[in-house]
Design a protein around this motif. Sequence first.
Motif, PDB file in Angstrom:
ATOM      1  N   UNK A 411       0.676  -1.009   0.085  1.00  0.00           N
ATOM      2  CA  UNK A 411      -0.208   0.060  -0.139  1.00  0.00           C
ATOM      3  C   UNK A 411       0.552   1.627  -0.089  1.00  0.00           C
ATOM      4  N   UNK A 412       2.153   0.959   0.473  1.00  0.00           N
ATOM      5  CA  UNK A 412       2.736   2.547   0.447  1.00  0.00           C
ATOM      6  C   UNK A 412       3.574   2.563  -0.380  1.00  0.00           C
ATOM      7  N   UNK A 413       3.954   1.775  -1.551  1.00  0.00           N
ATOM      8  CA  UNK A 413       4.075   2.401  -3.031  1.00  0.00           C
ATOM      9  C   UNK A 413       2.988   2.537  -3.647  1.00  0.00           C
ATOM     10  N   UNK A 414       2.284   1.959  -3.823  1.00  0.00           N
ATOM     11  CA  UNK A 414       0.611   2.923  -4.254  1.00  0.00           C
ATOM     12  C   UNK A 414       0.139   3.487  -3.978  1.00  0.00           C
ATOM     13  N   UNK A 415       0.627   3.737  -2.623  1.00  0.00           N
ATOM     14  CA  UNK A 415      -0.026   5.147  -2.687  1.00  0.00           C
ATOM     15  C   UNK A 415       1.211   6.635  -3.090  1.00  0.00           C
ATOM     16  N   UNK A 416       2.008   5.949  -3.023  1.00  0.00           N
ATOM     17  CA  UNK A 416       3.569   7.034  -3.482  1.00  0.00           C
ATOM     18  C   UNK A 416       3.010   7.608  -4.754  1.00  0.00           C
ATOM     19  N   UNK A 417       2.160   6.241  -5.287  1.00  0.00           N
ATOM     20  CA  UNK A 417       2.996   6.119  -6.769  1.00  0.00           C
ATOM     21  C   UNK A 417       1.112   7.012  -7.551  1.00  0.00           C
ATOM     22  N   UNK A 418      -0.188   7.198  -7.013  1.00  0.00           N
ATOM     23  CA  UNK A 418      -1.713   7.531  -7.418  1.00  0.00           C
ATOM     24  C   UNK A 418      -1.124   8.828  -6.818  1.00  0.00           C
ATOM     25  N   UNK A 419      -1.183   9.299  -5.540  1.00  0.00           N
ATOM     26  CA  UNK A 419      -0.892  10.535  -5.047  1.00  0.00           C
ATOM     27  C   UNK A 419       0.350  11.273  -5.231  1.00  0.00           C
ATOM     28  N   UNK A 420       1.283  11.011  -6.170  1.00  0.00           N
ATOM     29  CA  UNK A 420       2.407  11.730  -5.731  1.00  0.00           C
ATOM     30  C   UNK A 420       3.073  12.332  -4.767  1.00  0.00           C
ATOM     31  N   UNK A 421       3.192  11.227  -3.640  1.00  0.00           N
ATOM     32  CA  UNK A 421       3.749  11.534  -2.609  1.00  0.00           C
ATOM     33  C   UNK A 421       5.180  11.221  -2.317  1.00  0.00           C
ATOM     34  N   UNK A 422       5.384  11.605  -1.057  1.00  0.00           N
ATOM     35  CA  UNK A 422       6.569  11.154  -0.473  1.00  0.00           C
ATOM     36  C   UNK A 422       6.868   9.820   0.604  1.00  0.00           C
ATOM     37  N   UNK A 423       7.961   9.434   0.480  1.00  0.00           N
ATOM     38  CA  UNK A 423       7.774   7.790   1.971  1.00  0.00           C
ATOM     39  C   UNK A 423       7.190   8.886   2.737  1.00  0.00           C
ATOM     40  N   UNK A 424       7.799   9.786   3.081  1.00  0.00           N
ATOM     41  CA  UNK A 424       7.552  10.436   4.694  1.00  0.00           C
ATOM     42  C   UNK A 424       5.625  10.560   4.780  1.00  0.00           C
ATOM     43  N   UNK A 425       4.921  10.623   3.953  1.00  0.00           N
ATOM     44  CA  UNK A 425       3.735  11.590   3.521  1.00  0.00           C
ATOM     45  C   UNK A 425       3.268  10.031   3.726  1.00  0.00           C
ATOM     46  N   UNK A 426       3.689   9.479   2.696  1.00  0.00           N
ATOM     47  CA  UNK A 426       2.626   8.097   2.448  1.00  0.00           C
ATOM     48  C   UNK A 426       3.157   7.126   4.169  1.00  0.00           C
ATOM     49  N   UNK A 427       3.710   7.158   5.295  1.00  0.00           N
ATOM     50  CA  UNK A 427       4.213   6.609   6.343  1.00  0.00           C
ATOM     51  C   UNK A 427       3.343   7.098   7.211  1.00  0.00           C
ATOM     52  N   UNK A 428       3.152   8.359   6.846  1.00  0.00           N
ATOM     53  CA  UNK A 428       1.980   9.379   7.916  1.00  0.00           C
ATOM     54  C   UNK A 428       0.472   8.932   7.399  1.00  0.00           C
ATOM     55  N   UNK A 429      -0.082   8.913   6.082  1.00  0.00           N
ATOM     56  CA  UNK A 429      -1.142   8.371   5.831  1.00  0.00           C
ATOM     57  C   UNK A 429      -1.588   6.590   6.729  1.00  0.00           C
ATOM     58  N   UNK A 430      -0.496   5.988   6.362  1.00  0.00           N
ATOM     59  CA  UNK A 430      -0.943   4.584   7.043  1.00  0.00           C
ATOM     60  C   UNK A 430      -1.192   4.508   8.342  1.00  0.00           C
TER      61      UNK A 430
END
Length: 750
Positions: A411-430
Amino acid sequence: MSGSHSGDPETAAGIRDVPLASALSERYLTYALSTIVARSLPDARDGLKPVHRRLLYAMRQLKLDPAAGFKKCARVVGDVIGKYHPHGDVAVYDAMVRLAQDFALRYPLVDGHGNFGNIDGDGAAAMRYTEARLTAVAEAMLDGIDEETVDFRPTYDGEEEEPIVLPAAFPNLLANGATGIAVGMATSIPPHNVGELCLALKHLIRHPEASVEDLLAFVPGPDFPTGGIVAEPYEAIRDAYATGRGNLRLSARWHHERDGGENRIVITEIPYQVQKSRLIEQIAALVTGAERLAAVADVRDQSTENVRLVVLLKDRKGEPGPVMAELLRLTDLEVRIGLNMNVLVDGRTPRLSGLRELLRIFLDHRFEVLRRRTSFRLKQTEARLEIVVGLLLALADLDTVIRIIREEDEPKAALMAHFRISDVQAEAILNMRLRQLRRLNEIELKAERRTLKATRAELMALLADDNRAWATIEDELTQTAARFAGDAPNGARRTTIGLTPESALSAAATEVVRADARPCTVVCSERGWLRVIEGSAVSPDDIRYKEGDGPRLVLNTRRDDRLLIAGSNGRFYTLPVDRLPRDRGFGRPLRLMIDLADDHDVIAVFVSEPESRLLLASAQGRGFVADMASLVGQTRAGKAVLTLDSETERLFKCALIAPSDDTVAVIGSNRRLLLFPLAEMPVLTRGKGVILQRYRDATLADIRTFTYAEGLPLRSGRLLRGDAHLRGCLGRRGQTGQPAPKGFPAAPLF
């Protein structure tokens, strides 16, 4: 050492042959640097030595802030020596005790609970009985230390880290002062008023080229925790602060009372670092022992938390002025405070600094701390802003976020690709909790984003504009002054600067006030017994000596003069005539008044005259001219003047130079006489001097100065005059000279 050596200087055992002189110099230099940097001299930026810095940092790590409870001092000392400062616990505890004493520090850094000593000189209780925490001043010294404002280094065992310097929002160096003795150098910085320092610092920010005179308008002089009066003219204070070196006279504060038929002098403030109990002993000794204060009936200590020493006068109608003048002169009610502002300007380099330079160093340190703190806060703000933006993106399309989390294996990689966000942002969402999905949370995040953007813009502007940075430092100084100066506890100035009616008694006393200008005669016996006889018309035949003793020296002088005593060890000792024993019995041995070793002797005794000069010469034929004013010392150990090459070498001759003298006459034990101009002799305050006459298998036999036109007087009474007797012996300093004229007497010659 036995065994054979190969060509390589390093043996199989790992032992190298090193010249002893090289090994000693290298190790002594290492020791000297360690003493200077790690023990004795304070850092100009935070005004602390390593032991004090480690104490404060260890107490902060123990969370001993001003709002917290106290902890046993033994716990603090244990942490300090175990983690940061591998030295004796007694030394660390002594340093901690001083940081808590309000009579030793103008602004204490440790809040002590229990017995931490007193102004009488009583010591503190053992560390297992006392407790401590940090004061608000220490809290200001440590403020911002967790924001990367200063560098850290590994501790001695490498397990933890300690700060190299503290952020120091409080100007501690000048506010609390410092003292220390290193190898070959020392420091002595008196305390000052923090409110005045903040005003001077703000003035220096606005006027970087401000002079010492400008700064003294804000900082008129020291402000001691025990009060007192600095009885010095403005010019002396200015010169001391301009050069970083000088002496300031500090007097006690007193007033006069007449009450209930008693006539009293009441002392309410005593000089800095003077023990009250010792003062009482000194006054009592003058009253009962030496009987120099016949007008005093008693001395009483009526002190509570405030000092109150009462000197009771016998005459109920008598004036206190003459008595107080004697007390100021003969006791520690008036002392000299040395100003020697030697500090580590960059944490490593010792340098003597004036007031302006010390203030500049503190400002530059605060500027660096501000920039580093701003950079840290900017980094923290941008990191939080990044997370807030990511969370808002997720909340804007929450269904997609939920679908990706439920369906995707990564899910982290998918969130980063879909929303074009950073690793830190994806981790905060999760890591976002379900309760954060409510509408109110989105509103709070948007408000936080606006605040973070405004903060980021402000921090970036602060980093880009030095003027804004200095304005911020000015605001910090204003807050520091409001917190610790003015109406704050201990904020008001305690020490009066300049001559006052009280201090004028000691600074400019008249003959009426001081009855010590009376003529007298100093007598020194052959065995070194010293005494004073009143009056100058004393017949040598009327002077009595012990059986087997006899006359050595009789000097006509005055009670307010000082004796200058030259020892064969090259040191000069100073004795005030008014402190010598009166003509009772046979006096007192001179060696009990000065620290002169038994294997050395007194070479000469003079009445100190600041305008006079002395000729000094060693037995090896080296010497120089010294101004008598530079030879005066203040301690029993005397003042080292002539440096001797070995333990067997001695100061051979010390002679007074008459104002008209222009030639030096020196003769060796080889009977060679040399005359050379006095102008070839250097004027020094200390050293080995220069070669006066060269010898081969000979030593100095005698030396003196004289006026060439008047002739060379000999001890026999004969006078050598004219070119017939003197011209042949004329030469340059350092030559061997010519054979002495026929009939020249044996030593002593002159």
